[in-house]
Enzyme design. Structure first.
Site, PDB file in Angstrom:
ATOM      1  N   ASP A   5     -10.327   2.888   2.428  1.00 32.38           N
ATOM      2  CA  ASP A   5     -10.551   2.211   3.718  1.00 32.38           C
ATOM      3  C   ASP A   5     -11.315   3.087   4.718  1.00 32.38           C
ATOM      4  OD1 ASP A   5      -9.434  -0.286   3.194  1.00 32.38           O
ATOM      5  OD2 ASP A   5      -7.422   0.345   3.775  1.00 32.38           O
ATOM      6  N   LYS A  17       0.822  -1.222   0.000  1.00 24.90           N
ATOM      7  CA  LYS A  17       0.000   0.000   0.000  1.00 24.90           C
ATOM      8  C   LYS A  17       0.856   1.272   0.000  1.00 24.90           C
ATOM      9  CE  LYS A  17      -4.184  -1.804   2.212  1.00 24.90           C
ATOM     10  NZ  LYS A  17      -5.202  -1.575   3.239  1.00 24.90           N
TER      11      LYS A  17
HETATM   12  N1  LIG Z   1     -12.516  -4.281   8.314  1.00 21.21           N
HETATM   13  C1  LIG Z   1     -11.586  -3.987   7.433  1.00 21.21           C
HETATM   14  O1  LIG Z   1     -11.847  -3.765   6.247  1.00 21.21           O
HETATM   15  C2  LIG Z   1     -10.160  -3.882   7.894  1.00 21.21           C
HETATM   16  C3  LIG Z   1      -9.181  -3.263   7.082  1.00 21.21           C
HETATM   17  C4  LIG Z   1      -7.873  -3.191   7.565  1.00 21.21           C
HETATM   18  C5  LIG Z   1      -7.550  -3.733   8.803  1.00 21.21           C
HETATM   19  N2  LIG Z   1      -8.530  -4.311   9.564  1.00 21.21           N
HETATM   20  C6  LIG Z   1      -8.224  -4.852  10.899  1.00 21.21           C
HETATM   21  O2  LIG Z   1      -7.699  -3.795  11.683  1.00 21.21           O
HETATM   22  C7  LIG Z   1      -6.717  -4.288  12.601  1.00 21.21           C
HETATM   23  C8  LIG Z   1      -5.439  -3.469  12.476  1.00 21.21           C
HETATM   24  O3  LIG Z   1      -4.905  -3.613  11.160  1.00 21.21           O
HETATM   25  P1  LIG Z   1      -3.675  -2.716  10.673  1.00 21.21           P
HETATM   26  O4  LIG Z   1      -3.508  -2.991   9.234  1.00 21.21           O
HETATM   27  O5  LIG Z   1      -3.843  -1.311  11.131  1.00 21.21           O
HETATM   28  O6  LIG Z   1      -2.471  -3.377  11.480  1.00 21.21           O
HETATM   29  P2  LIG Z   1      -1.120  -2.683  11.971  1.00 21.21           P
HETATM   30  O7  LIG Z   1      -0.746  -1.561  11.070  1.00 21.21           O
HETATM   31  O8  LIG Z   1      -0.179  -3.810  12.180  1.00 21.21           O
HETATM   32  O9  LIG Z   1      -1.499  -2.056  13.421  1.00 21.21           O
HETATM   33  C9  LIG Z   1      -1.753  -2.891  14.501  1.00 21.21           C
HETATM   34  C10 LIG Z   1      -2.237  -2.080  15.678  1.00 21.21           C
HETATM   35  O10 LIG Z   1      -2.572  -2.993  16.738  1.00 21.21           O
HETATM   36  C11 LIG Z   1      -1.805  -2.648  17.898  1.00 21.21           C
HETATM   37  N3  LIG Z   1      -1.454  -3.880  18.621  1.00 21.21           N
HETATM   38  C12 LIG Z   1      -1.047  -5.059  18.092  1.00 21.21           C
HETATM   39  N4  LIG Z   1      -0.803  -5.952  19.077  1.00 21.21           N
HETATM   40  C13 LIG Z   1      -1.053  -5.302  20.241  1.00 21.21           C
HETATM   41  C14 LIG Z   1      -0.985  -5.678  21.618  1.00 21.21           C
HETATM   42  N5  LIG Z   1      -0.602  -6.913  21.978  1.00 21.21           N
HETATM   43  N6  LIG Z   1      -1.333  -4.779  22.554  1.00 21.21           N
HETATM   44  C15 LIG Z   1      -1.737  -3.541  22.208  1.00 21.21           C
HETATM   45  N7  LIG Z   1      -1.806  -3.117  20.925  1.00 21.21           N
HETATM   46  C16 LIG Z   1      -1.477  -3.989  19.953  1.00 21.21           C
HETATM   47  C17 LIG Z   1      -0.590  -1.959  17.371  1.00 21.21           C
HETATM   48  O11 LIG Z   1      -0.008  -1.183  18.398  1.00 21.21           O
HETATM   49  P3  LIG Z   1       1.528  -0.684  18.303  1.00 21.21           P
HETATM   50  O12 LIG Z   1       1.527   0.510  17.437  1.00 21.21           O
HETATM   51  O13 LIG Z   1       1.860  -0.397  19.718  1.00 21.21           O
HETATM   52  O14 LIG Z   1       2.312  -1.849  17.734  1.00 21.21           O
HETATM   53  C18 LIG Z   1      -1.210  -1.123  16.244  1.00 21.21           C
HETATM   54  O15 LIG Z   1      -1.848   0.009  16.761  1.00 21.21           O
HETATM   55  C19 LIG Z   1      -6.536  -5.766  12.247  1.00 21.21           C
HETATM   56  O16 LIG Z   1      -7.280  -6.525  13.159  1.00 21.21           O
HETATM   57  C20 LIG Z   1      -7.117  -5.905  10.860  1.00 21.21           C
HETATM   58  O17 LIG Z   1      -7.686  -7.184  10.628  1.00 21.21           O
HETATM   59  C21 LIG Z   1      -9.817  -4.391   9.135  1.00 21.21           C
END
Ligand SMILES: NC(=O)c1ccc[n+]([C@@H]2O[C@H](COP(=O)([O-])OP(=O)(O)OC[C@H]3O[C@@H](n4cnc5c(N)ncnc54)[C@H](OP(=O)(O)O)[C@@H]3O)[C@@H](O)[C@H]2O)c1
Length: 289
Positions: A116, A80
């Site tokens: 998104d 992306k």
């Molecule tokens: N519905 C949809 O269309 C859609 C689209 C995209 C994503 N999503 C969902 O959104 C979520 C995030 O996706 P993303 O792409 O943003 O992922 P990402 O960029 O990897 O971000 C992950 C986030 O989760 C936090 N996190 C992970 N493990 C953690 C823990 N053990 N304790 C506290 N915080 C934690 C991270 O905090 P840190 O910054 O501290 O690491 C960060 O804020 C996922 O579940 C994904 O499936 C859904």
């Protein structure tokens, strides 16, 4: 170009219009189910495929799009950000996020969009009749999905966005996307807000026992949205429901980001309920089988 790509583009040279999602890994992408359901329903001669590619093949895929061999392109992890630098221009949203999830071919060249955040907001308006004007939002998480949600909320008329994240500097950078109405906060700020969004991965399979925030901080006057759609209902969402809170999973964000992409590529209104039916059936099978 790798043999697998040559085959895909050759097979489709005239009979139908090809659209694709590119990423790695991409085999479990739900985008083909969403878009092919819409193409089939509207009897359009389009086919949407998932293409596993390497970074070196990105330019070749874009070249195919410039030559008319691709009618639509979705972009997923890990491409992306790099895609934002490869397209001819980006929409203001894609530029602010430095992330492109949808490429559209136009007379002005290839335009990078990010659907998104609007997908999240349109999903919430659809599901919860949510009116963002004057509302206070809390977003837990500061990764790619959180940033898209924050950028869209900031344009929507909410009056404040509190970003809560384990890693503080990422929270600050995400809050900056909301300008004057963005700030970094703590879970204790959550009861004062109208909308609470879980944009962390807490609740997914490896993290299913962890909650993004304690249930005690939530109350029935709030709307709670979890971006996770697999499982369909995380333990956190199930508990919010037991407490009588209006809560929603991430299916609608997934659906409405695709709805916007569909219209950008085809110029047609997307058959939302058909796409929703197809994705719900697939996710139900994946969650409960
Ligand atoms: N519905 C949809 O269309 C859609 C689209 C995209 C994503 N999503 C969902 O959104 C979520 C995030 O996706 P993303 O792409 O943003 O992922 P990402 O960029 O990897 O971000 C992950 C986030 O989760 C936090 N996190 C992970 N493990 C953690 C823990 N053990 N304790 C506290 N915080 C934690 C991270 O905090 P840190 O910054 O501290 O690491 C960060 O804020 C996922 O579940 C994904 O499936 C859904």
């Amino acid at each position: 170009m790798g043999d697998h790509l040559k085959k895909v583009f050759k097979k489709n040279d005239t009979s139908s219009t090809l659209a694709a999602v590119i990423g790695s890994p991409v085999t479990h992408s739900l985008s083909p189910i969403l878009h092919n359901a819409a193409f089939d329903f509207l009897k359009m001669k389009w086919e949407y495929v998932a293409l596993e590619i390497t970074e070196r093949e990105l330019e070749e895929v874009l070249e195919q799009m410039r030559l008319g061999g691709l009618g639509g392109l979705s972009v997923t992890m890990p491409f992306k950000t790099i895609m934002a630098s490869l397209v001819d221009s980006c929409t203001p949203t894609a530029q602010a996020l430095n992330a492109v999830n949808c490429v559209v071919s136009t007379e002005e060249g290839l335009i990078g969009h990010n659907t998104d955040g609007d997908g999240f907001l349109n999903g919430l308006i659809h599901d919860a009749q949510f009116d963002p004007r004057g509302k206070k939002a809390a977003v837990i998480g500061a990764g790619g999905a959180a940033r898209a949600v924050i950028e869209a909320l900031a344009r929507s008329g909410v009056t404040s966005i509190t970003v809560i994240n384990r890693t503080l500097d990422k929270a600050e950078s995400a809050a900056d996307l909301a300008g004057e109405i963005g700030r970094v906060g703590t879970p204790e700020d959550i009861p004062e807000t109208d909308l609470v969004v879980n944009a962390t991965s807490l609740g997914m399979k490896d993290n299913s026992e962890f909650f993004p925030c304690p249930i005690e901080l939530l109350h029935p006057n709030q709307i709670v949205a979890d971006l996770i759609y697999h499982p369909l209902e995380t333990p956190w969402i199930l508990e919010t429901k037991q407490k009588g809170i209006n809560s929603y999973n991430g299916v609608s964000m997934l659906l409405f980001q695709a709805v916007e992409a569909f219209t950008l590529w085809t110029g047609k209104e997307a058959p939302i309920s058909v796409m929703q039916g197809a994705i719900t059936q697939e996710l139900t099978e994946r969650t409960y089988k």
